[in-house]
Design an enzyme around this catalytic site. Structure first.
Site, PDB file in Angstrom:
ATOM      1  N   ARG A  91      67.490  65.653 -59.765  1.00  9.18           N
ATOM      2  CA  ARG A  91      66.223  66.398 -59.742  1.00  9.18           C
ATOM      3  C   ARG A  91      66.209  67.468 -60.823  1.00  9.18           C
ATOM      4  O   ARG A  91      65.172  67.741 -61.416  1.00  9.18           O
ATOM      5  CB  ARG A  91      65.981  66.992 -58.347  1.00  9.18           C
ATOM      6  CG  ARG A  91      64.564  67.527 -58.188  1.00  9.18           C
ATOM      7  CD  ARG A  91      64.246  67.871 -56.750  1.00  9.18           C
ATOM      8  NE  ARG A  91      65.077  68.951 -56.249  1.00  9.18           N
ATOM      9  CZ  ARG A  91      65.117  69.334 -54.979  1.00  9.18           C
ATOM     10  NH1 ARG A  91      64.354  68.724 -54.083  1.00  9.18           N
ATOM     11  NH2 ARG A  91      65.897  70.316 -54.591  1.00  9.18           N
ATOM     12  N   GLU A  94      52.368  70.703 -49.094  1.00  9.90           N
ATOM     13  CA  GLU A  94      53.664  71.077 -48.517  1.00  9.90           C
ATOM     14  C   GLU A  94      53.640  72.533 -48.063  1.00  9.90           C
ATOM     15  O   GLU A  94      52.690  73.253 -48.316  1.00  9.90           O
ATOM     16  CB  GLU A  94      54.806  70.820 -49.501  1.00  9.90           C
ATOM     17  CG  GLU A  94      54.754  71.618 -50.783  1.00  9.90           C
ATOM     18  CD  GLU A  94      55.943  71.310 -51.704  1.00  9.90           C
ATOM     19  OE1 GLU A  94      57.034  71.010 -51.209  1.00  9.90           O
ATOM     20  OE2 GLU A  94      55.755  71.399 -52.934  1.00  9.90           O
ATOM     21  N   LYS A 145      61.245  71.699 -60.046  1.00  7.04           N
ATOM     22  CA  LYS A 145      61.646  72.947 -59.392  1.00  7.04           C
ATOM     23  C   LYS A 145      61.760  74.059 -60.436  1.00  7.04           C
ATOM     24  O   LYS A 145      62.850  74.551 -60.744  1.00  7.04           O
ATOM     25  CB  LYS A 145      62.971  72.712 -58.650  1.00  7.04           C
ATOM     26  CG  LYS A 145      63.163  73.643 -57.464  1.00  7.04           C
ATOM     27  CD  LYS A 145      64.203  73.071 -56.516  1.00  7.04           C
ATOM     28  CE  LYS A 145      64.683  74.105 -55.517  1.00  7.04           C
ATOM     29  NZ  LYS A 145      63.656  74.630 -54.635  1.00  7.04           N
TER      30      LYS A 145
HETATM   31  N1  PLP Z   1      59.424  72.022 -51.511  1.00  4.35           N
HETATM   32  C1  PLP Z   1      59.666  73.133 -52.212  1.00  4.35           C
HETATM   33  C2  PLP Z   1      58.543  73.765 -52.918  1.00  4.35           C
HETATM   34  C3  PLP Z   1      60.969  73.671 -52.255  1.00  4.35           C
HETATM   35  O1  PLP Z   1      61.226  74.777 -52.944  1.00  4.35           O
HETATM   36  C4  PLP Z   1      61.999  73.013 -51.563  1.00  4.35           C
HETATM   37  C5  PLP Z   1      63.360  73.523 -51.635  1.00  4.35           C
HETATM   38  O2  PLP Z   1      64.153  73.075 -52.410  1.00  4.35           O
HETATM   39  C6  PLP Z   1      61.691  71.857 -50.841  1.00  4.35           C
HETATM   40  C7  PLP Z   1      60.398  71.394 -50.834  1.00  4.35           C
HETATM   41  C8  PLP Z   1      62.752  71.126 -50.101  1.00  4.35           C
HETATM   42  O3  PLP Z   1      63.552  70.375 -50.954  1.00  4.35           O
HETATM   43  P1  PLP Z   1      65.049  70.042 -50.570  1.00  4.35           P
HETATM   44  O4  PLP Z   1      64.999  69.342 -49.271  1.00  4.35           O
HETATM   45  O5  PLP Z   1      65.516  69.153 -51.667  1.00  4.35           O
HETATM   46  O6  PLP Z   1      65.765  71.318 -50.508  1.00  4.35           O
HETATM   47  C1  COI Z   2      65.783  75.425 -51.017  1.00  6.74           C
HETATM   48  O1  COI Z   2      65.484  74.970 -49.921  1.00  6.74           O
HETATM   49  O2  COI Z   2      66.878  75.220 -51.565  1.00  6.74           O
HETATM   50  C2  COI Z   2      64.838  76.216 -51.753  1.00  6.74           C
HETATM   51  O3  COI Z   2      64.953  76.254 -52.936  1.00  6.74           O
HETATM   52  C3  COI Z   2      63.792  76.911 -51.012  1.00  6.74           C
HETATM   53  C4  COI Z   2      63.548  78.323 -51.465  1.00  6.74           C
HETATM   54  C5  COI Z   2      64.704  79.241 -51.262  1.00  6.74           C
HETATM   55  C6  COI Z   2      62.952  78.390 -52.816  1.00  6.74           C
END
Ligand code: PLP
Ligand code: COI
Length: 338
Positions: free
Chosen positions: A80, A219, A183
């Protein structure tokens, strides 16, 4: 380090011993360096400072009952980050370097991995930034990749307890063909005002709608969204949300539990039909949804009738946690033992 109260940690910064760094200069990534400084120095015209040329990741390491430390799905985070780099023209970091740096960061801070049973974990935060100077809007030619770690508790202070979310129709976090799927920090800067409004009114986070039509669920602030009904796990398909690794994992686990899985557009009004719902992410894990208030419309969708986490959310949460902690076999090769 003084004594850390592992069971009462919040999701905040705790200083640890070391961070790992590598610089991209003269067309190549240098060796990984171990640093004990919390500071980084850079040129005042660095592109990350002016034009937001930066991306980050978030993943976790867990201490098992067997005393082994497990890192969850780090290859997915490596991929990612590469996708984020493509999206804002940063130098991609090879997967092997990412993985080596993550392992090194955990090894160098072993004493900060919260003990088994505390409910806490070691949050790993990789960051890649443009450090080369530019005045015109152009990509940098030098980059820094750094990883720090910090022990954390639940992202929402209630932990695995249902909380309320707000729809604020006057705010968007990402445009349909913008940077929502990567991200990069700008998405989070764009979410601060709405986030503060939601928090000040007692909500855990904003539930964003699609920016174009305001008809579909996108989301939650820092997490993906899913709803459960008729033995089906339903999660939004959208061109402006982050592909969550937690959500991807939950879809696999849901299917294995015999649920149907649907990734499709989800109308806001469909909230009234969900038996359960949750926000999911590395930080949020699963945060069950109590209620969603559409503040501008004055509509309220009660999801948890009894104020408790639903049976399917609970089953998914326990299953995910069991794999992360090593209580259950890692049949998907999601875990790297340090
Ligand atoms: N959506 C956003 C905007 C986020 O910042 C995160 C955190 O990383 C997620 C979703 C969840 O992603 P993940 O499950 O890969 O941590
Ligand atoms: C995560 O779940 O790792 C995130 O990045 C969420 C938040 C702290 C930005």
């Amino acid at each position: 380090m003084g004594s850390i109260d592992w069971s009462n940690l919040s999701f905040g910064y705790v200083k640890t011993d070391h961070n790992i760094r590598t610089y991209y200069r003269d067309g190549q990534w240098g060796d990984l360096e171990v640093s004990s400084s919390e500071q980084i120095t850079m040129h005042m015209a660095a592109t990350c400072l002016h034009y937001g040329q930066e991306a980050f990741e978030g993943l976790k390491a867990f201490m098992g009952k067997d005393g082994k430390i497990r890192i969850f799905r780090m290859r997915e985070n490596a991929l990612r980050l590469q996708s984020s780099c493509k999206g804002i023209l940063m130098q991609e970091l090879p997967i092997e370097i990412f993985e080596e740096a993550v392992v090194k960061a955990v090894q160098a801070n072993k004493r900060f991995v919260p003990p088994y049973g505390s409910g806490a974990s070691l949050y790993i935060r990789p960051l890649l930034i443009g450090t080369g100077p530019q005045v015109g809007v152009k990509p940098a030619d030098e980059f820094l990749f750094v990883i720090f770690v910090t022990p954390v508790g639940p992202y929402f202070k209630e932990g695995f307890q249902p909380t309320a979310y707000a729809i604020l129709r006057d705010f968007d976090r990402a445009a349909p063909h913008g940077t929502g799927t990567i991200k990069t920090g700008g998405n989070y800067a764009a979410s601060l005002v709405a986030g503060e409004i939601a928090h000040s009114k007692g909500y855990s986070a904003v539930l964003y709608l699609d920016a174009k039509e305001k008809k579909y669920i996108d989301e939650c602030g820092p997490a993906n969204f899913f709803g459960i009904k008729d033995n089906t796990y339903i999660t939004p398909f959208s061109e402006s949300i982050l592909p969550s690794i937690t959500n991807k994992s939950l879809m696999v686990l849901a299917e294995e539990m015999g649920l149907k899985v649907e990734r499709r557009k989800v109308l806001v009004e469909e909230l009234s039909t969900f038996e359960e719902a949750g926000a999911c992410g590395t930080a949020a894990v699963i945060s069950p949804v109590l209620r969603v208030d559409d503040l501008d419309k004055g509509t309220s969708y009660i999801i948890s009738k009894d104020g408790k986490p639903g049976a399917i959310c609970t089953k998914l949460y326990k299953k995910l946690q069991a794999i992360q902690l090593g209580d259950e076999a890692d049949s998907h090769q999601w875990v790297t033992i340090v």
